[in-house]
Design a protein around this motif. Structure first.
Motif, PDB file in Angstrom:
ATOM      1  N   UNK A 142       0.822  -1.216   0.000  1.00  0.00           N
ATOM      2  CA  UNK A 142       0.000   0.000   0.000  1.00  0.00           C
ATOM      3  C   UNK A 142       0.856   1.266   0.000  1.00  0.00           C
ATOM      4  N   UNK A 143       2.149   1.109   0.161  1.00  0.00           N
ATOM      5  CA  UNK A 143       3.066   2.255   0.140  1.00  0.00           C
ATOM      6  C   UNK A 143       3.736   2.372  -1.218  1.00  0.00           C
ATOM      7  N   UNK A 144       4.611   1.432  -1.524  1.00  0.00           N
ATOM      8  CA  UNK A 144       5.351   1.452  -2.787  1.00  0.00           C
ATOM      9  C   UNK A 144       4.967   0.309  -3.708  1.00  0.00           C
ATOM     10  N   UNK A 145       3.981  -0.484  -3.295  1.00  0.00           N
ATOM     11  CA  UNK A 145       3.635  -1.689  -4.032  1.00  0.00           C
ATOM     12  C   UNK A 145       2.588  -1.487  -5.107  1.00  0.00           C
ATOM     13  N   UNK A 146       1.895  -2.576  -5.441  1.00  0.00           N
ATOM     14  CA  UNK A 146       1.041  -2.585  -6.624  1.00  0.00           C
ATOM     15  C   UNK A 146      -0.449  -2.435  -6.332  1.00  0.00           C
ATOM     16  N   UNK A 152      15.478  -4.021  -1.799  1.00  0.00           N
ATOM     17  CA  UNK A 152      14.169  -4.213  -2.427  1.00  0.00           C
ATOM     18  C   UNK A 152      13.656  -2.957  -3.130  1.00  0.00           C
ATOM     19  N   UNK A 153      13.837  -1.788  -2.482  1.00  0.00           N
ATOM     20  CA  UNK A 153      13.178  -0.573  -2.959  1.00  0.00           C
ATOM     21  C   UNK A 153      14.125   0.518  -3.446  1.00  0.00           C
ATOM     22  N   UNK A 154      15.398   0.451  -3.061  1.00  0.00           N
ATOM     23  CA  UNK A 154      16.336   1.488  -3.442  1.00  0.00           C
ATOM     24  C   UNK A 154      16.328   2.658  -2.474  1.00  0.00           C
TER      25      UNK A 154
END
Length: 469
Positions: free
Chosen positions: A74-78, A310-312
Motif C-alpha cells: 500500500x506504500x510502494x507496491x502494486x 528491495x526498494x532502493x
C-alpha cells in the motif's frame, strides 16, 4: 478553546495574528531547494487523483503508514491508487502530534477548500472531491504553483542532466522562474569503483569530453557547471553525512583517480581525500560564478539494508546521524576563505544537538562583504516541523542575526507541500508576537513586520539575486 486549523492556527496572541495576517501572509514564495520533477512542470501535467499528487514518492507518509502496520504493497507496491489512499486516510488519525497531521489538513484546505478531517470514514468523499478538481485545467502543476504564490523554484539536478525540461519551461515564458541547481553528489562518490566508472562514462557523454585523467574529469565537470550556469543556475547543493576536509596533494588525488579508473576500490583514507578535493573544486567554481552553495549535513541514509535492496534509496529508511561536524566544517570553510574563494553558503543541520554549533560556525566566516553571507539554513527533513523550526530560529537568534535569515524552503517532491511555508510563517510570527507581548521586543509593529517580511521573502530574493517582485 480554539477551533482546529482556523485562521489563527498556531498564532497564540493578538500581536502574532496581526504580524501574520498583515505582513507575512501575502508575501510570495521563493523555493530555493526542492526535489520537484521538472518534466512535470515542463509538460504542465494534471495528476489523475489525490494519491498521485500526494502519496507517490512521499516517504514521510510511507514511514507513518508502515509504523501503523500498513503492508508495503500500500506504500510502494502494486495496490490501486484508491486502496493506497484508503490506508493513508486510515493512518492519518494516528498521526496526531506528528507534523503530517497538520500538513495533511492544511493542504486539503489550501488547495481544495476541504475542511473535513481525513479518516477512514471520510476517505472516499475527500478522495473523490479532490480528484475531481485535480483533473481540471485549474489544477495543472503550473496552476498549483500559482495557487501557492511561488515566484522562484530551484530543482535539484545531477550534472549529467540534459536540462531539456528547463529549456522547455523557459521557452514557454512561464512567469515563475524554474531554475536548475547543480547537485554533484554522484560525481564525487568513489565508494565503489565500478559504480564510479559507470558515472564517469555518463559525464563523458554529457560533456563530450574524453576522461583519462583527473584533470580531464574536472574539465568535463566544469563543462557541465558552465552549462548549468548558461541555463540560469546560480545554486549548488550537496547532501553529505559531513563535510570532508582531509589534507591532500594534487599528486595524491590524481593517483587515487587513476586507481579508481583501473577498477580498483580505494582505501578509506583515499576515499576521504578524494571527496575533500572534489568539494573544494566545486566550491571554487561556485565562488567564481557568484553562486550560492548549500550543504545538507547529518543524514544517516539507507539504514535498512533489506529494504534498500528491495526498494532502493529515498524510500523512507533514513534517520538523523550523530556525526562530528565542527572541526572539518571550520577547516573546509577556512581553506576557501583563506584564498578569498568562499561563496555564499547555506549550512543545513539534521541533528538538533548541533544547532548551536552551526549558529556559531556561520559567524566565523561572515566577513561583512554580503549581509548574511554564511547562513544557518532552516530546519529540514526530520526538523521541518514546529519544534525543529523553533529550535533553529532560537539558536540563530541567540547567536547570529535572524533578521538576515533567508527563510523557509520545501525540500519536497510534492506540488502540494507549499503550505509548509505558511506553517513556518505562522510559527515565526507567533515567536515575535509572544516576545512583543512579553515586553522582550519593542511594540513597533511596522519594524518587526518588515523583519518578518524580509525573512519570508525579501532576504532570499536579495541573497540569491533573483530580482523578482
Amino acid at each position: 478553546m480554539k477551533n482546529f486549523l482556523d485562521e489563527n492556527f498556531l498564532l497564540q496572541n493578538k500581536t502574532a495574528e496581526k504580524l501574520y495576517h498583515e505582513f507575512a501572509k501575502q508575501m510570495p514564495v521563493i523555493d530555493y531547494h526542492n526535489h520537484l520533477p521538472p518534466d512535470q512542470i515542463a509538460n504542465d501535467i494534471n495528476f489523475k487523483n489525490l494519491t498521485q499528487v500526494w502519496l507517490y514518492g512521499d516517504h514521510y507518509k510511507w514511514r507513518a503508514m508502515r509504523t501503523n502496520g500498513i503492508d508495503e504493497s500500500y506504500c510502494t507496491g502494486d495496490k490501486s491508487d484508491f486502496e493506497k489512499f484508503e490506508k493513508w486516510a486510515a493512518t492519518v488519525p494516528y498521526t496526531l502530534r506528528n507534523p503530517l497531521y497538520h500538513w495533511t489538513h492544511l493542504e486539503l484546505q489550501r488547495y481544495y477548500n476541504i475542511t473535513k478531517i481525513l479518516s477512514a470514514d471520510t476517505a472516499k468523499e475527500i478522495y473523490d472531491e479532490a480528484s475531481a478538481k485535480l483533473i481540471t485545467p485549474e489544477y495543472s502543476v503550473r496552476n498549483l504553483l500559482r495557487k501557492a504564490n511561488v515566484k522562484v523554484l530551484c530543482t535539484t539536478d545531477d550534472p549529467i542532466d540534459s536540462l531539456e525540461h528547463h529549456k522547455k519551461i523557459a521557452d514557454d515564458n512561464f512567469e515563475i522562474k524554474i531554475l536548475p541547481a547543480f547537485r554533484p553528489d554522484k560525481a564525487m562518490n568513489c565508494d565503489d569503483a565500478a559504480a564510479f566508472n559507470a558515472y564517469v562514462a555518463k559525464v563523458e557523454a554529457a560533456s563530450n569530453i574524453s576522461v583519462s585523467s583527473y584533470d580531464d574529469y574536472l574539465k568535463a565537470l566544469k563543462n557541465r557547471h558552465d552549462f548549468f550556469a548558461s541555463m540560469g543556475a546560480s545554486v549548488s547543493d550537496h547532501g553529505l553525512e559531513q563535510i570532508y576536509a582531509e589534507d591532500y596533494t594534487d599528486t595524491e588525488i590524481k593517483n587515487i583517480f587513476a586507481k579508481l579508473r583501473s577498477g580498483t576500490n580505494v582505501s578509506y583514507e583515499e576515499n576521504l581525500k578524494f571527496k575533500s578535493a572534489m568539494l573544494v573544486d566545486f566550491a571554487k567554481w561556485d565562488h567564481e560564478k557568484g553562486w550560492v552553495q548549500q550543504y545538507h549535513l547529518g543524514a544517516l541514509r539507507n539504514n535498512n539494508a533489506r529494504m534498500m535492496r528491495l526498494l532502493g534509496a529515498d524510500t523512507g529508511w533514513d534517520s538523523i546521524g550523530d556525526f562530528s561536524q565542527g572541526k572539518a566544517l571550520a577547516k573546509f570553510l577556512g581553506k576557501l576563505d583563506t584564498t578569498d574563494q568562499l561563496a555564499k553558503t547555506i549550512l543545513y543541520n539534521l541533528n538538533p544537538a548541533d544547532n548551536e554549533l552551526m549558529a556559531t560556525m556561520i559567524g566565523n566566516f561572515n566577513d561583512g562583504s554580503v549581509a548574511g553571507k554564511i547562513q544557518f539554513g532552516s530546519g529540514w527533513w526530520f526538523l521541518d516541523q514546529k519544534d525543529g523550526m523553533v529550535k533553529q530560529l532560537n539558536a540563530l537568534s541567540n547567536m547570529g542575526l535572524v533578521s538576515k535569515f533567508v527563510g523557509m524552503l520545501t525540500d519536497s517532491r510534492s506540488f502540494m507541500s507549499y503550505p509548509r511555508h505558511e506553517y513556518f510563517r505562522r510559527i515565526l510570527c507567533n515567536m515575535f508576537g509572544e516576545e512583543i507581548e512579553n515586553g522582550e521586543i519593542p511594540n513597533n509593529i511596522e519594524w518587526v513586520g518588515k523583519v518578518i517580511q524580509d525573512i519570508c521573502f525579501n532576504n532570499a530574493n536579495q541573497y540569491f539575486g533573483f530580482g523578482v517582485k
